[in-house]
Structure formats: structure tokens, C-alpha cells
Scaffold this motif. Sequence first.
Motif, PDB file in Angstrom:
ATOM      1  N   VAL A  77       3.708  17.602  -2.008  1.00 18.73           N
ATOM      2  CA  VAL A  77       2.662  17.204  -3.236  1.00 18.73           C
ATOM      3  C   VAL A  77       1.761  16.226  -3.225  1.00 18.73           C
ATOM      4  O   VAL A  77       0.603  16.506  -3.591  1.00 18.73           O
ATOM      5  N   MET A  78       2.177  14.906  -2.878  1.00 19.58           N
ATOM      6  CA  MET A  78       1.408  13.906  -2.877  1.00 19.58           C
ATOM      7  C   MET A  78       0.453  14.051  -1.745  1.00 19.58           C
ATOM      8  O   MET A  78      -0.906  13.639  -1.902  1.00 19.58           O
ATOM      9  N   ARG A  79       0.472  14.514  -0.746  1.00 18.80           N
ATOM     10  CA  ARG A  79      -0.391  14.750   0.390  1.00 18.80           C
ATOM     11  C   ARG A  79      -1.533  15.663   0.105  1.00 18.80           C
ATOM     12  O   ARG A  79      -2.590  15.364   0.135  1.00 18.80           O
ATOM     13  N   SER A  80      -1.091  16.902  -0.766  1.00 23.92           N
ATOM     14  CA  SER A  80      -1.992  17.856  -1.332  1.00 23.92           C
ATOM     15  C   SER A  80      -2.842  17.298  -2.142  1.00 23.92           C
ATOM     16  O   SER A  80      -4.037  17.688  -2.465  1.00 23.92           O
ATOM     17  N   GLU A  81      -2.219  16.241  -3.135  1.00 27.22           N
ATOM     18  CA  GLU A  81      -3.345  15.789  -4.207  1.00 27.22           C
ATOM     19  C   GLU A  81      -4.119  14.425  -3.655  1.00 27.22           C
ATOM     20  O   GLU A  81      -4.834  13.871  -4.321  1.00 27.22           O
ATOM     21  N   GLY A  82      -3.860  13.974  -2.541  1.00 21.93           N
ATOM     22  CA  GLY A  82      -4.454  12.930  -1.843  1.00 21.93           C
ATOM     23  C   GLY A  82      -3.713  11.699  -2.375  1.00 21.93           C
ATOM     24  O   GLY A  82      -4.433  10.497  -2.283  1.00 21.93           O
ATOM     25  N   LYS A  83      -2.808  11.567  -3.034  1.00 22.17           N
ATOM     26  CA  LYS A  83      -2.135  10.482  -3.639  1.00 22.17           C
ATOM     27  C   LYS A  83      -1.485   9.631  -2.486  1.00 22.17           C
ATOM     28  O   LYS A  83      -1.112   8.413  -2.608  1.00 22.17           O
ATOM     29  N   ILE A  84      -0.979  10.216  -1.261  1.00 14.50           N
ATOM     30  CA  ILE A  84      -0.187   9.906  -0.295  1.00 14.50           C
ATOM     31  C   ILE A  84      -1.117   8.650   0.431  1.00 14.50           C
ATOM     32  O   ILE A  84      -0.457   7.556   0.951  1.00 14.50           O
ATOM     33  N   TYR A  85      -2.427   8.745   0.382  1.00 20.40           N
ATOM     34  CA  TYR A  85      -3.228   7.635   0.926  1.00 20.40           C
ATOM     35  C   TYR A  85      -3.290   6.396   0.491  1.00 20.40           C
ATOM     36  O   TYR A  85      -3.209   5.321   0.761  1.00 20.40           O
ATOM     37  N   VAL A  86      -3.224   6.637  -1.007  1.00 22.59           N
ATOM     38  CA  VAL A  86      -2.975   5.284  -2.111  1.00 22.59           C
ATOM     39  C   VAL A  86      -1.673   4.750  -1.698  1.00 22.59           C
ATOM     40  O   VAL A  86      -1.691   3.444  -1.580  1.00 22.59           O
ATOM     41  N   VAL A  87      -0.472   5.491  -1.613  1.00 23.02           N
ATOM     42  CA  VAL A  87       0.745   4.757  -1.345  1.00 23.02           C
ATOM     43  C   VAL A  87       0.867   3.969  -0.186  1.00 23.02           C
ATOM     44  O   VAL A  87       1.404   3.071  -0.029  1.00 23.02           O
ATOM     45  N   VAL A  88       0.255   4.799   0.866  1.00 17.71           N
ATOM     46  CA  VAL A  88       0.084   4.212   2.229  1.00 17.71           C
ATOM     47  C   VAL A  88      -0.682   3.057   2.185  1.00 17.71           C
ATOM     48  O   VAL A  88      -0.519   1.905   2.901  1.00 17.71           O
ATOM     49  N   ALA A  89      -1.785   2.774   1.463  1.00 19.24           N
ATOM     50  CA  ALA A  89      -2.659   1.720   1.411  1.00 19.24           C
ATOM     51  C   ALA A  89      -2.116   0.531   0.767  1.00 19.24           C
ATOM     52  O   ALA A  89      -2.286  -0.498   1.216  1.00 19.24           O
ATOM     53  N   ILE A  90      -1.274   0.805  -0.283  1.00 22.58           N
ATOM     54  CA  ILE A  90      -0.651  -0.078  -1.116  1.00 22.58           C
ATOM     55  C   ILE A  90       0.407  -0.751  -0.206  1.00 22.58           C
ATOM     56  O   ILE A  90       0.733  -2.053  -0.250  1.00 22.58           O
ATOM     57  N   ILE A  91       1.157   0.066   0.462  1.00 19.64           N
ATOM     58  CA  ILE A  91       2.366  -0.353   1.558  1.00 19.64           C
ATOM     59  C   ILE A  91       1.590  -1.338   2.468  1.00 19.64           C
ATOM     60  O   ILE A  91       1.897  -2.384   2.907  1.00 19.64           O
ATOM     61  N   LEU A  92       0.565  -1.164   2.947  1.00 22.20           N
ATOM     62  CA  LEU A  92      -0.170  -1.792   4.176  1.00 22.20           C
ATOM     63  C   LEU A  92      -0.753  -3.183   3.411  1.00 22.20           C
ATOM     64  O   LEU A  92      -0.534  -4.048   4.030  1.00 22.20           O
ATOM     65  N   LEU A  93      -0.904  -3.107   2.200  1.00 13.19           N
ATOM     66  CA  LEU A  93      -1.791  -4.161   1.589  1.00 13.19           C
ATOM     67  C   LEU A  93      -0.400  -5.321   1.518  1.00 13.19           C
ATOM     68  O   LEU A  93      -0.736  -6.588   1.560  1.00 13.19           O
ATOM     69  N   VAL A  94       0.555  -4.652   1.096  1.00 15.99           N
ATOM     70  CA  VAL A  94       1.615  -5.719   0.753  1.00 15.99           C
ATOM     71  C   VAL A  94       2.421  -6.371   2.028  1.00 15.99           C
ATOM     72  O   VAL A  94       2.600  -7.371   2.060  1.00 15.99           O
ATOM     73  N   LEU A  95       2.436  -5.501   3.170  1.00 20.78           N
ATOM     74  CA  LEU A  95       2.798  -5.714   4.393  1.00 20.78           C
ATOM     75  C   LEU A  95       1.703  -6.813   4.990  1.00 20.78           C
ATOM     76  O   LEU A  95       2.231  -7.664   5.521  1.00 20.78           O
ATOM     77  N   ALA A  96       0.607  -6.485   4.764  1.00 22.44           N
ATOM     78  CA  ALA A  96      -0.485  -7.552   5.399  1.00 22.44           C
ATOM     79  C   ALA A  96      -0.380  -8.983   4.572  1.00 22.44           C
ATOM     80  O   ALA A  96      -0.432  -9.894   5.062  1.00 22.44           O
ATOM     81  N   GLY A  97      -0.231  -8.902   3.154  1.00 18.75           N
ATOM     82  CA  GLY A  97       0.159 -10.116   2.494  1.00 18.75           C
ATOM     83  C   GLY A  97       1.119 -10.851   2.978  1.00 18.75           C
ATOM     84  O   GLY A  97       1.253 -12.117   2.996  1.00 18.75           O
ATOM     85  N   LEU A  98       2.367 -10.140   3.217  1.00 16.32           N
ATOM     86  CA  LEU A  98       3.453 -10.879   3.694  1.00 16.32           C
ATOM     87  C   LEU A  98       3.351 -11.503   5.049  1.00 16.32           C
ATOM     88  O   LEU A  98       3.891 -12.510   5.226  1.00 16.32           O
TER      89      LEU A  98
END
Length: 77
Positions: free
Chosen positions: A31-52
Motif C-alpha cells: 500500500v505504501m509503495r503504491s501511494e509513493g509513501k515508502i520513499y518518504v519512509v526510506v528517505a527519513i531512515i537514511l537521514l537518521v542513519l546519516a546523522g548518526l
Amino acid sequence: MKNLNKALLSLLLTFLITFSSQGQDAEMADVMRSEGKIYVVVAIILLVLAGLILYLFLLDKKVTNLERMINEKRKTK
């Protein structure tokens, strides 16, 4: 610096193992992939990891400088 490299390598291996074991079908992910929200989740996770990772790198530099200062003070005494 070697400890930081080991920590980053173990973090990378953990993520690779986690992502490779995610072979299950998940309705929420579809569902998240079909609505395009999965990319937002992945981007946030990558930002948090990059910050850490950036925080750990900067902290390692500060600790290294403090260790140098302590060693210099010991040599002068």
C-alpha cells in the motif's frame, strides 16, 4: 578510528542481513509503495542513519583531539 570503522562495518553488515531476510510479502508495504509513501519512509531512515554516522565521526575526532592533549600534558610533566 579503527573502532569507528569496525562499528560502521558491523552496522552495514547488519543492514545487509536484515534487508536480505525481508523476503516476506507485506500488505502495508504494498500500500505504501503504491501511494509513493515508502520513499518518504526510506528517505527519513537514511537521514537518521546519516546523522548518526556523522555524529559518531565528529565525536571520534573530538575524542582523538582530547587524547592528544592529554598525552602532550603528560609528556611535559
